[in-house]
Design a protein around this motif. Structure first.
Motif, PDB file in Angstrom:
ATOM      1  N   MET A 159      44.344   9.819 -38.733  1.00  0.00           N
ATOM      2  CA  MET A 159      45.442  10.300 -37.894  1.00  0.00           C
ATOM      3  C   MET A 159      46.049  11.597 -38.388  1.00  0.00           C
ATOM      4  O   MET A 159      46.759  12.268 -37.648  1.00  0.00           O
ATOM      5  CB  MET A 159      46.531   9.228 -37.807  1.00  0.00           C
ATOM      6  N   LYS A 160      45.803  11.943 -39.655  1.00  0.00           N
ATOM      7  CA  LYS A 160      46.355  13.186 -40.165  1.00  0.00           C
ATOM      8  C   LYS A 160      45.711  14.378 -39.477  1.00  0.00           C
ATOM      9  O   LYS A 160      44.549  14.348 -39.093  1.00  0.00           O
ATOM     10  CB  LYS A 160      46.160  13.286 -41.677  1.00  0.00           C
ATOM     11  N   LEU A 161      46.500  15.401 -39.354  1.00  0.00           N
ATOM     12  CA  LEU A 161      46.029  16.620 -38.703  1.00  0.00           C
ATOM     13  C   LEU A 161      45.760  17.643 -39.807  1.00  0.00           C
ATOM     14  O   LEU A 161      46.679  18.142 -40.455  1.00  0.00           O
ATOM     15  CB  LEU A 161      47.079  17.140 -37.724  1.00  0.00           C
ATOM     16  N   SER A 162      44.475  17.922 -40.035  1.00  0.00           N
ATOM     17  CA  SER A 162      44.109  18.812 -41.131  1.00  0.00           C
ATOM     18  C   SER A 162      44.545  20.236 -40.832  1.00  0.00           C
ATOM     19  O   SER A 162      44.428  20.709 -39.705  1.00  0.00           O
ATOM     20  CB  SER A 162      42.597  18.775 -41.361  1.00  0.00           C
ATOM     21  N   PRO A 163      45.000  20.948 -41.840  1.00  0.00           N
ATOM     22  CA  PRO A 163      45.425  22.339 -41.628  1.00  0.00           C
ATOM     23  C   PRO A 163      44.214  23.250 -41.444  1.00  0.00           C
ATOM     24  O   PRO A 163      43.065  22.863 -41.693  1.00  0.00           O
ATOM     25  CB  PRO A 163      46.181  22.668 -42.913  1.00  0.00           C
ATOM     26  N   ASN A 164      44.481  24.445 -41.009  1.00  0.00           N
ATOM     27  CA  ASN A 164      43.402  25.424 -40.855  1.00  0.00           C
ATOM     28  C   ASN A 164      42.853  25.794 -42.224  1.00  0.00           C
ATOM     29  O   ASN A 164      43.543  26.393 -43.048  1.00  0.00           O
ATOM     30  CB  ASN A 164      43.917  26.676 -40.141  1.00  0.00           C
ATOM     31  N   SER A 165      41.625  25.428 -42.468  1.00  0.00           N
ATOM     32  CA  SER A 165      40.943  25.734 -43.725  1.00  0.00           C
ATOM     33  C   SER A 165      39.455  25.763 -43.426  1.00  0.00           C
ATOM     34  O   SER A 165      39.011  25.504 -42.293  1.00  0.00           O
ATOM     35  CB  SER A 165      41.282  24.687 -44.795  1.00  0.00           C
ATOM     36  N   TRP A 166      38.674  26.080 -44.435  1.00  0.00           N
ATOM     37  CA  TRP A 166      37.224  26.172 -44.282  1.00  0.00           C
ATOM     38  C   TRP A 166      36.834  27.153 -43.160  1.00  0.00           C
ATOM     39  O   TRP A 166      35.788  27.014 -42.540  1.00  0.00           O
ATOM     40  CB  TRP A 166      36.609  24.797 -44.015  1.00  0.00           C
ATOM     41  N   LYS A 167      37.739  28.086 -42.863  1.00  0.00           N
ATOM     42  CA  LYS A 167      37.469  29.143 -41.871  1.00  0.00           C
ATOM     43  C   LYS A 167      37.136  28.567 -40.487  1.00  0.00           C
ATOM     44  O   LYS A 167      36.299  29.105 -39.757  1.00  0.00           O
ATOM     45  CB  LYS A 167      36.330  30.048 -42.354  1.00  0.00           C
ATOM     46  N   ILE A 168      37.819  27.477 -40.159  1.00  0.00           N
ATOM     47  CA  ILE A 168      37.585  26.844 -38.852  1.00  0.00           C
ATOM     48  C   ILE A 168      38.445  27.551 -37.817  1.00  0.00           C
ATOM     49  O   ILE A 168      39.621  27.821 -38.039  1.00  0.00           O
ATOM     50  CB  ILE A 168      37.916  25.342 -38.941  1.00  0.00           C
ATOM     51  N   ARG A 169      37.837  27.833 -36.677  1.00  0.00           N
ATOM     52  CA  ARG A 169      38.456  28.706 -35.687  1.00  0.00           C
ATOM     53  C   ARG A 169      39.329  27.977 -34.670  1.00  0.00           C
ATOM     54  O   ARG A 169      39.969  28.634 -33.837  1.00  0.00           O
ATOM     55  CB  ARG A 169      37.364  29.466 -34.931  1.00  0.00           C
ATOM     56  N   VAL A 170      39.359  26.662 -34.679  1.00  0.00           N
ATOM     57  CA  VAL A 170      40.133  25.918 -33.693  1.00  0.00           C
ATOM     58  C   VAL A 170      41.151  25.050 -34.406  1.00  0.00           C
ATOM     59  O   VAL A 170      41.056  24.812 -35.617  1.00  0.00           O
ATOM     60  CB  VAL A 170      39.230  25.034 -32.812  1.00  0.00           C
ATOM     61  N   ILE A 171      42.140  24.586 -33.634  1.00  0.00           N
ATOM     62  CA  ILE A 171      43.085  23.635 -34.201  1.00  0.00           C
ATOM     63  C   ILE A 171      42.350  22.344 -34.515  1.00  0.00           C
ATOM     64  O   ILE A 171      41.508  21.886 -33.743  1.00  0.00           O
ATOM     65  CB  ILE A 171      44.264  23.382 -33.230  1.00  0.00           C
ATOM     66  N   ARG A 172      42.649  21.764 -35.633  1.00  0.00           N
ATOM     67  CA  ARG A 172      41.882  20.619 -36.120  1.00  0.00           C
ATOM     68  C   ARG A 172      42.623  19.337 -35.752  1.00  0.00           C
ATOM     69  O   ARG A 172      43.435  18.824 -36.506  1.00  0.00           O
ATOM     70  CB  ARG A 172      41.667  20.740 -37.617  1.00  0.00           C
ATOM     71  N   TRP A 173      42.288  18.854 -34.592  1.00  0.00           N
ATOM     72  CA  TRP A 173      42.934  17.647 -34.091  1.00  0.00           C
ATOM     73  C   TRP A 173      42.645  16.470 -35.028  1.00  0.00           C
ATOM     74  O   TRP A 173      41.638  16.467 -35.732  1.00  0.00           O
ATOM     75  CB  TRP A 173      42.429  17.323 -32.693  1.00  0.00           C
ATOM     76  N   PRO A 174      43.517  15.456 -35.004  1.00  0.00           N
ATOM     77  CA  PRO A 174      43.225  14.265 -35.822  1.00  0.00           C
ATOM     78  C   PRO A 174      41.860  13.676 -35.489  1.00  0.00           C
ATOM     79  O   PRO A 174      41.409  13.716 -34.342  1.00  0.00           O
ATOM     80  CB  PRO A 174      44.364  13.300 -35.439  1.00  0.00           C
ATOM     81  N   CYS A 175      41.227  13.125 -36.489  1.00  0.00           N
ATOM     82  CA  CYS A 175      39.882  12.568 -36.300  1.00  0.00           C
ATOM     83  C   CYS A 175      39.851  11.491 -35.227  1.00  0.00           C
ATOM     84  O   CYS A 175      38.832  11.307 -34.553  1.00  0.00           O
ATOM     85  CB  CYS A 175      39.374  11.972 -37.612  1.00  0.00           C
ATOM     86  N   VAL A 176      40.969  10.790 -35.078  1.00  0.00           N
ATOM     87  CA  VAL A 176      40.996   9.713 -34.097  1.00  0.00           C
ATOM     88  C   VAL A 176      40.789  10.254 -32.688  1.00  0.00           C
ATOM     89  O   VAL A 176      40.307   9.548 -31.795  1.00  0.00           O
ATOM     90  CB  VAL A 176      42.325   8.940 -34.212  1.00  0.00           C
ATOM     91  N   LEU A 177      41.126  11.532 -32.479  1.00  0.00           N
ATOM     92  CA  LEU A 177      40.924  12.139 -31.162  1.00  0.00           C
ATOM     93  C   LEU A 177      39.529  12.731 -31.014  1.00  0.00           C
ATOM     94  O   LEU A 177      39.030  12.882 -29.900  1.00  0.00           O
ATOM     95  CB  LEU A 177      41.970  13.232 -30.922  1.00  0.00           C
ATOM     96  N   LEU A 178      38.915  13.084 -32.149  1.00  0.00           N
ATOM     97  CA  LEU A 178      37.602  13.736 -32.097  1.00  0.00           C
ATOM     98  C   LEU A 178      36.460  12.742 -32.230  1.00  0.00           C
ATOM     99  O   LEU A 178      35.288  13.130 -32.126  1.00  0.00           O
ATOM    100  CB  LEU A 178      37.502  14.770 -33.223  1.00  0.00           C
ATOM    101  N   SER A 179      36.776  11.488 -32.475  1.00  0.00           N
ATOM    102  CA  SER A 179      35.711  10.511 -32.705  1.00  0.00           C
ATOM    103  C   SER A 179      34.820  10.385 -31.476  1.00  0.00           C
ATOM    104  O   SER A 179      35.286  10.376 -30.342  1.00  0.00           O
ATOM    105  CB  SER A 179      36.350   9.151 -33.034  1.00  0.00           C
ATOM    106  N   ASN A 180      33.510  10.349 -31.739  1.00  0.00           N
ATOM    107  CA  ASN A 180      32.473  10.189 -30.717  1.00  0.00           C
ATOM    108  C   ASN A 180      32.257  11.442 -29.878  1.00  0.00           C
ATOM    109  O   ASN A 180      31.296  11.513 -29.116  1.00  0.00           O
ATOM    110  CB  ASN A 180      32.793   9.004 -29.789  1.00  0.00           C
TER     111      ASN A 180
END
Length: 1777
Positions: free
Chosen positions: A668-689
């Motif tokens: 559920m945590k929302l990871s900050p912008n790191s690893w040079k990722i270009r998009v907002i990093r939504w919580p994993c629970v939203l990105l699953s599957n």
């Protein structure tokens, strides 16, 4: 000064304490005494400016007899001159400096912050003294606040002195803070003295410069406050602890209203003349009641709301007249001139009601009349005379109309002229009403007339209302007027239409038939046999009662509909669950940014409308996803990181509360912008599957164009982000694990450059075979799994990298490149023949195993790559899901923008505490109850997932074995359990979230972009260090629990730099008023240690208590004390000690407790929080938004109380708790929503409303405290607010948790307390004034949402009584049989009428409870869920519970109005899982439910045996069904909702216990739960304190029991059909003989049973033999039959009960006679009989198999549905922890 909170190790007992600091070094919030200290708050120039303004003493004359030095200021100057206490001066100095500094911070325009802004001081002085100014104007006195002094060297100094003086008076006023106009009187004279000092006046008596006559040490307390306090105290003594009639003693309101008259200046003088009759205690000289006399009578309901009853009675009369004509429609009947003239009788009735009102006013308020209030008496007399005159005038004019018509034989011109004459008189009669209507349409004119203190306006309104200081200018604006007027017009139209067509009109035909019925043969001696009017009254009475109360039903219907509509437009319930949150989370970041993160806006007036329009458009975009506002967040790394920090802090708090586990935290945590990722990093629970779905789409659309494929993926925002994040993460990961400056690193860089190039040119699908992506995906998963292993296998990693290389270059491209070409492009090893080894063999470098941030990102990537389901069940915990859904939904609702912390309004939270649980002790957690169940075991099963989360957290913090929770983790265990109960620690934790939220926002307000960008990495790295050293706390003796409470070491607290502490402390203070904390410390109470522990771990927590100090042999001094825990000194320190004039508690305990501590609160607002409340971090984030509501206009006024929504958190414990929480939720949401808008009558119903602090502290405080009359202390704050022109609003975008009682006995005690409180409200002056001062429609709203709802509930029960007694009368008298024998058509109508009345009762119950709950449930959870919940509640017998609760409210409301006896009832807030004994239930419910149910049951039984209607089973069932439901509910509910209520063994033991209790002889010191005698006397306490009219009415009501005997004896066969009155008189022989037999046996028992037992047996034999002989003779020589013996029991047992009840009323006369012992003995037998009747069905159900299991299922169904093991709890199968 250490700026961060740190865990403080507890000092071991016995070790020496650190040396105490100097007294001046102790401070509360800011060290004003030492401006050179390095305290962060002193860095604010506004603080220094305020303090500097106080130090400008300048040329002021210095007080004599003391040494003045430069460190003293204006507060000290006033303290020396007027004799204020030193700590009062210190307290108010900080109070004033804090307020002025905060006010200056909020200035929008640029100003010199180092100098106090004059506008700030001027605005504060006006706000503080506004009530004083109004008081002076009202009394026609010139204000002593004089500011236009030209020679004044510093004009602002005078304003500052006035403000300081008022605060010092208020700070030392103690109990007199409840009397605001008394404080105005004191301030008025002291301000005059201050003016004389400032003007250097000469004292004419001494010739010296003027010096106040009241000065010296503690002079103000001793010579001003104490005399008035002693007057209040003497009145409390007269009240006999509240048992004396209210009219016999003065309460706080009477004391205060004495100062609403100019006589206070003449009588009290200044200095206060203690010989004035105001202070007299004797009846001859004493000042009596002032302003209002509270008389205990039901007529108060009519007196206070006479306009409502006039409307109802007049319409009833008019409707009967029209319906009597017999036309189908009323307008057809109105065509008849006879009907038109008959309708004129309403004027006679109207004038009669005016006479009744005037007589009631005179009869209840006559004691107010004195020489000084002679005109009040004149008005009373004149009103009665005028009303009588109107009755005569209308009667004469009406008689003349009919006499003229009868003489002419038709409606002649003369008759019509007489009608016109009558109408002219009627027009004159209604002129006041027409004027009121005109002023209602033009409300501002009414407000001006009432608020302007001109004598001409007073003379114009003298006839209509008494001139009082409050209740003026209460009219709302025109828009609000229109809204609530339309509401009530629709409600009244519906009610009157229903009443005419379905209540009144159907009764006309049966009534005419009854009146025309001749030759009725009565079955008894009928005193009025020539007419059937008694039967007509019996027929109409229940219908009239329904007519009078069913407006409550219509209000319930329309308020539910309107509340639902308002809720829909407020966007409530749009996000109901995690699945719906998933759909809108993409807009959530922008919504949070918009509402919670402030922007620097130009707040000038010109930009306001434009800004509002922009905000509205932006909210529309956010709410519906217009323009994809989330892309703004995505483009800004700072904004995305800020959102991540806030969201993650919310999730961290959920983990700290053990609502989620570590795995859910990661998801559920929302990871900050790191690893040079270009998009907002939504919580994993939203990105699953989502990545797997995108991969599948890519394979399916392998032959499509890039653009088409990308469009399909981008249709789902989370899928788009998952693809980009996975790609960027894999790229970053591979480059990280491959060494720099190696060929492999160069190959990977070029590889991704090549892919990027194909993507940019749109040739990705043309270049690559997309089906190979699945193989690459599998290899990437293998690579991550290898990297996650503790022992990394280099060879396997190399193999995976080589496989990925081969897949990319050999299988992925559609056109393969040769090895030579790859070397040429730098994509292969340039020289394979070297000794460099295979590809990647020497190029891999593993990440540092301590780099927690890296591995967090790696786990996140693994989740994105591997998750194969939607994870909609994350989080699993229902409470976590509810909180997240509500918070996310609230951010899309309309709320003010949050300001920066420095710009926000400061506020305090105040919690009263007495001796409730602070923390559960270890012993209380593991001590089993009678069923072998411990509290901990119960909590483990109710909160099973939270217990597992707790253990996981403990293991992470170093716990090795579960048994360690009782040793090294004992504090954590106690906290975990306490946070799931209704304890002080739970409340403190919840309220301290405000402090944590303000610290976080203070950091975000001032943090640089670099601070924010680096924040997540800092948190991750420092957090990992904390985790690795988690066991240090155990090794070094510190307590890990302190780290959990202490917010500076977790989450964003790691980023704080020090200034956040100062910002938060400047804006927030939490005061817990632990009244007896001093006594708890002295006696070594563990609760004192727990309170100290809470202070130690919460910097912003302050504890106020009342200290009792022995000053001499008999003298005790009382002090208000404030303490805090000093983090530097590592101990509790005393901050302020202010002496009180005497004991704190003169009135009700809780408001007195609040009042003594309110002087230690700070800020512009104060939130009142009770001991059973909780809060959550995410809701605390919105407090800044809520406080901005004080600046908005709602109608024509700004709000003074902000109503806050509550969430009842105890609903999951059992089905009973669910019923209670559902009922409570519908009121605190839908109910209060409608009250605030459109009805404008929301009051203060308890907590957690937010008060405009300075407005209330100058107007009597946040509650009222008079003994008994203010037992419901909270609601009187709302009454006071409304009467003084305040405005109360309701806001549902923020909520606070609330606990409720969870056991039936607890609930009943609570409802008894509230019902008694409403009974007292009926008598109060506040309700009377609101009933008369509000306009007609607001008065209706107020009545039906306060005391009216309880009154109408009582009317429901009275309707049942009237209906059943009426039916019994018809059956026993023979009228019902006569109607049936006559075979009249109307008999069916008569039966139908009974069914109609019966159904009214069912509708009433349903709409009172079900409709608002269903509507609100539908609004917030959806239609299907609402219907399912409703059906489930019915299956769990919720209707039984609500019907039972109705009986509780009726009993205590009615008894309180009739007899008094209201008192505070402690319900207890523990967990209710234990079985309550039958004796305990009988004691609690005998008089309120059981006896009444038995009475109704006897009526129904007699009616069934003697009514001709009962022979038709269907008709009997239709008529009496709901009445039998009522009987069953009132008898069986205490056992249905009692754990193990149908357990056979417990039932047997309970019966034995009941018999032991019944026969246990009372003693002096025995309590009610030990002996029946003590309980029986206690149940009569209300009769000891009631007045003559109360006793008389009680006797009249008790006479109804004699009716059974009168009706039944004539149906005995022995009478032979004789209907002579002698039959009834002779039947009393039975009663005499029965009592004689009982007395004889009792006498023989007392004399012979112990020593001469044979004589006792002989007496028994003789009595039995004689009795049998008499029965045999009667059977042989008379018409007596054995059935008569059984029937006679139904006649004579009720008579005996009636005699006992009358004897109880006459106890003062009978107690000294021998009769009383007989009464007591008979009463014991009756209670045994009642107990056996109640026990019979209970024993039957307990004996039958299956009912115990079914009852358990009903009671704990919610727990079962969540997989709990309640069966183990109930059977006591405890397991070890």
């Amino acid at each position: 000064m250490n700026l961060r909170q740190r865990p403080v190790p507890a000092r071991a007992y016995g070790s020496p304490p650190p040396p105490p600091p100097l007294f001046e070094d102790v401070y509360n919030i800011i060290p004003i005494h030492n401006l050179l200290s390095d305290h962060p708050s002193l860095r604010y120039p506004e603080v220094r400016a305020a303090e500097a303004a106080l130090r400008v003493v300048g040329d002021l004359r210095k007080p004599p007899f003391m040494e003045w030095h430069a460190g003293l200021d204006l507060m000290d100057w006033l303290g020396f001159f007027f004799g204020f206490q030193r700590d009062n001066v210190r307290n108010q100095r900080e109070h004033l400096v804090l307020h002025l500094a905060n006010a200056q911070m909020r200035l929008q325009r640029p100003s010199d912050a180092a100098v106090l802004d004059p506008a700030v001081l001027r605005g504060f002085r006006r706000e503080l003294l506004k009530n004083y100014t109004s008081w002076c104007s009202y009394l026609g006195r010139r204000s002593h606040v004089q500011l236009s002094r030209r020679r004044e060297t510093d004009p602002l100094r005078r304003e500052l002195l006035y403000a300081c003086l008022y605060l010092l008076i208020w700070g030392e006023a103690a109990n007199l803070r409840f009397t605001p106009e008394c404080l105005c009187y004191i301030f008025h004279h002291m301000a005059g003295e201050l003016n004389q000092i400032l003007q250097d006046d000469i004292d004419i008596n001494t010739g010296m410069p003027y010096f106040p006559p009241i000065s010296g040490e503690n002079a103000f307390l001793d010579k001003v406050i104490t005399p008035i306090y002693q007057a209040v105290k003497s009145e409390v003594v007269r009240s006999r602890n509240g048992t004396a009639p209210h009219s016999a003693w003065r309460n706080y309101d009477d004391i205060n209203e004495y100062f609403w008259s100019r006589r206070c200046f003449r009588r009290l003088k200044w200095p206060i003349d203690v010989s004035a009759n105001f202070f007299a205690t004797g009846n001859d000289k004493r000042v009596g009641k002032t302003g209002f006399v509270e008389q205990r009578t039901f007529w108060n309901v009519f007196r206070s709301f006479d306009r409502l009853w006039v409307l109802l009675f007049l319409f009833l009369q008019a409707a009967i007249i029209v319906a009597w004509e017999g036309k189908e429609y009323p307008w057809k009947a109105l065509e008849s001139r006879d009907v038109q003239v008959e309708l004129l009788t309403v004027f006679i009735t109207w004038s009669g009601l005016r006479l009744l009102q005037s007589v009631l006013d005179a009869g209840t308020q006559y004691s107010l009349v004195s020489r000084e209030t002679m005109w009040l008496g004149v008005r009373m007399v004149l009103k009665s005379i005028v009303a009588t005159t109107w009755i005569i005038v209308f009667s004469v004019f009406y008689a003349r109309i009919w006499s003229q018509k009868n003489s002419d034989g038709l409606w002649s011109e003369k008759a019509n002229r007489r009608i016109i004459t009558f109408l002219k008189a009627g027009f004159v009669f209604v002129i006041p009403e027409l004027l009121a209507l005109l002023l209602f349409i033009l409300p501002w004119i009414r407000n001006v007339i009432e608020e302007t203190d001109w004598m001409v306006f007073y003379l114009l309104t003298w006839w209509f209302q008494t001139r009082i200081f409050v209740g003026r200018g209460l009219r709302e604006g025109l828009v609000d007027n229109v809204k609530y007027t339309l509401f009530w017009i629709v409600v009244l139209a519906s009610k009157f239409s229903f009443s005419y067509f379905l209540q009144i009109k159907p009764l006309v035909a049966p009534t005419k038939a009854l009146l025309n019925l001749k030759g009725v043969i009565y079955n008894w001696h009928e005193f009025f046999s020539r007419t059937n009017r008694a039967a007509v009254v019996v027929l109409w009475l229940p219908v009239v009662l329904v007519y009078l109360m069913d407006l409550q039903i219509w209000y319930s219907i329309f308020s539910s509909l309107v509340g639902a509509a308002i809720g829909l437009f407020s966007h409530l319930g749009e996000i109901r669950n995690i699945a719906q949150l998933r759909l809108r989370f993409q807009f959530f970041a922008s919504a949070m940014q918009f509402n919670l993160v402030p922007e620097d806006l130009n707040m000038s007036h010109q930009a306001t409308l434009i800004q509002k329009l922009r905000e509205a458009i932006h909210r529309l975009k956010l709410r519906y996803g217009l323009g994809q506002p989330y892309k703004k967040i995505e483009s800004s790394q700072v904004e995305a990181t800020r959102f991540a920090l806030i969201w993650n802090e919310i999730i961290i708090t959920l983990r700290e509360e053990d609502l989620i586990n570590d795995e859910e935290l990661e998801l559920m945590k929302l990871s900050p912008n790191s690893w040079k990722i270009r998009v907002i990093r939504w919580p994993c629970v939203l990105l699953s599957n989502e990545l797997l779905l995108a991969l599948r789409q890519a394979v399916e659309l392998a032959n499509s164009s890039d653009n088409w494929l990308w469009q399909r993926i981008c249709k789902n925002e989370y899928r788009r982000c998952a693809v980009i994040e996975a790609y960027d993460s894999v790229s970053y990961l591979l480059l990280q694990i491959v060494k720099h400056d190696t060929v492999e690193h160069s190959i990977i860089e070029k590889l991704f450059l090549e892919i990027d190039g194909h993507i940019q040119t749109g040739k990705f699908t043309e270049t690559y075979k997309l089906n190979v992506l699945e193989k690459i995906h599998a290899q990437l998963i293998s690579l991550i799994e290898l990297l996650m292993m503790p022992n990394k296998d280099l060879g396997r990693v190399v193999n995976v990298l080589q496989a990925l290389y081969e897949l990319y270059f050999r299988e992925l491209p559609k056109e393969k490149k040769s090895t030579l070409q790859l070397r040429k492009e730098g994509l292969a090893i340039p020289n394979p023949d070297t000794d460099a080894g295979l590809l990647f063999e020497n190029a891999v470098q593993f990440p540092d195993g301590e780099d927690m941030f890296f591995f967090q990102q790696l786990r996140r990537l693994q989740t994105i790559l591997t998750s194969r389901d939607s994870q909609n069940n994350v989080p699993k915990n229902i409470e976590a899901r509810r909180r997240i859904a509500f918070f996310s939904n609230s951010l899309f609702m309309n709320m003010p923008r949050a300001p920066k912390v420095d710009k926000m309004m400061a506020f305090s939270v105040l919690t009263p505490y007495y001796d409730e649980d602070v923390l559960y002790g270890k012993e209380s957690l593991r001590s089993p109850n009678e069923d072998g169940i411990t509290i901990l075991f119960y909590l483990q099963k109710i909160y099973e997932d939270e217990w597992e989360n707790f253990l996981q957290r403990m293991r992470r913090e170093g716990m090795e074995d579960e048994n360690d929770v009782w040793t090294v983790k004992a504090r954590d265990l106690r906290l975990w359990a306490s946070y799931r109960g209704q304890t002080l620690s739970r409340t403190v934790r919840g309220m301290m979230y405000y402090y944590r939220a303000l610290q976080m926002f203070a950091f975000l307000d001032s943090a640089s972009e670099m601070d924010i960008k680096q924040g997540p990495e800092v948190i991750a790295s420092l957090g990992s260090l904390r985790q690795h050293s988690a066991s240090d706390g155990i090794d070094h003796g510190t307590q890990p629990a302190s780290r959990n409470l202490n917010r500076a070491i977790s989450g964003m607290g790691l980023l704080f730099k020090g200034r956040e502490f100062a910002s938060a402390m400047m804006k927030f203070t939490y005061v817990v008023t632990c009244q007896i904390y001093g006594n708890q410390k002295r006696r070594g109470d563990s609760r004192a240690d727990d309170i100290l522990y809470l202070m130690k771990n919460n910097e912003a927590l302050r504890v106020a208590y009342v200290d009792e100090v022995q000053a001499g042999r008999e003298e005790v001094r009382y002090y208000s004390v404030l303490v805090k825990y000093d983090q530097q000194l590592k101990k509790e320190v005393e901050v302020y000690r202010i002496r009180l004039p005497g004991p704190l508690k003169l009135g009700e305990g809780k408001p007195e407790n609040q009042n003594h501590a309110i002087i230690f609160t700070r800020g512009d607002a104060v939130q009142t929080i009770d001991m059973n409340q909780d809060n959550s971090f995410e809701e605390a984030l919105k407090m800044r938004n809520l406080l901005e509501e004080f600046k908005k206009y709602y109608g024509i006024r700004k709000p003074k109380i902000l109503g806050v929504r509550e969430n009842v958190f105890t609903g999951s414990v059992s089905s009973l708790a669910w019923f209670m929480s559902a009922q409570e939720m519908s009121f605190v949401t839908l109910g209060q929503r409608v009250l605030a808008n459109p009805l404008k009558v929301r009051m203060h119903y308890g907590h957690p409303d937010v008060f405009d602090r300075f407005w209330f502290l100058t107007r009597g405080g946040i509650s009222k405290a008079s003994k008994v009359i203010n037992i419901s202390e909270d609601i009187f704050a709302g009454f006071n607010c409304t009467l003084r022109g305040g405005n109360v609003t309701h806001h549902e975008y923020i909520q606070v948790g609330k606990g409720r009682d969870v056991g039936l006995n607890q609930i009943s005690i609570f409802e008894a307390k509230v019902s008694s409180g409403n009974g007292e409200q009926v008598l109060s002056r506040d309700v009377y004034r609101l009933g008369h001062r509000l306009d007609f429609f607001r008065m209706l709203s107020f009545f039906y949402t306060s005391v009216g709802s309880y009154f109408n509930t009582m009317m429901v029960v009275l309707t049942v009584y009237a209906f059943l007694w009426g039916r019994l009368y018809l059956a026993l008298s023979g009228i019902e049989g006569a109607v049936k024998r006559a075979s009249l058509e109307n008999s069916s109508n008569n039966e139908a009428l009974g069914t109609i009345v019966n159904q009214q009762f069912i509708v009433q119950i349903g709409l009172f409870t079900a409709l608002p709950m269903v509507v609100e449930n539908y609004l917030e959870h959806g239609f299907l869920q609402a219907i399912w919940d409703f059906i489930t509640m019915q299956l769990q017998l919720s209707s039984l519970f609500y019907t039972f609760s109705m009986g509780t409210r009726t009993h205590f409301f009615g008894r309180t109005i009739l007899h008094g006896g209201a008192r505070y009832r402690a319900t207890g807030r523990g967990f209710v899982v234990q079985h309550k004994s039958f004796a305990e239930n009988y004691r609690l419910y005998s008089r309120s439910h059981f006896v009444k149910a038995i009475e109704l049951g006897v009526i129904l039984t007699v009616y069934a045996s003697h009514s001709p209607v009962s022979k038709n089973s269907f008709v009997y069932i239709a008529i009496t069904f709901s009445s039998w439901v009522l009987v069953v509910s009132w008898i069986m509910s205490p056992f249905v909702f009692n754990p193990s209520g149908f357990d056979w063994l417990k039932t047997v033991y309970d019966f034995e216990d009941f018999l032991n209790w019944i026969w246990h002889r009372g003693g002096i010191f025995l309590k009610a739960d030990q002996s029946w005698d003590a309980w029986w006397l206690e149940e009569q306490d209300h009769l000891r304190t009631t007045g003559l009219w109360g006793k008389l009415l009680e006797i009249i009501l008790d006479l109804r029991f004699f009716f059974f005997q009168y009706g039944v004896v004539y149906h005995l066969n022995i009478t032979g059909g004789n209907t002579s009155i002698g039959v009834y008189l002779l039947s009393w022989i039975y009663m005499v003989v029965a009592v004689a037999i009982y007395v004889t046996i009792s006498y023989a028992y007392d004399k012979y049973a112990a020593k001469e037992h044979i004589y006792y047996r002989l007496v028994q034999f003789i009595v039995i033999a004689v009795t049998v002989l008499v029965v045999v003779l009667l059977l042989e020589f008379t018409r007596f039959e054995f059935l008569d013996l059984v029937t006679s029991l139904l006649a004579f047992i009720p008579t005996g009960w009636g005699l006992i009840l009358i004897a109880q009323v006459l106890r003062p006369f009978l107690q000294s006679t021998v009769v009383w012992d007989t009464v007591v003995s008979l009463a014991r037998l009756y209670d045994m009989l009642f107990g056996l009747i109640v026990m019979a069905p209970l024993a039957l159900l307990s004996w039958m198999p299956g009912f115990q299991a079914m009852q358990t299922r009903i009671l704990f169904n919610e727990a079962f549905s969540r997989g709990l093991q309640i069966s183990r709890i109930l059977t006591g199968k405890n397991s070890n922890v």
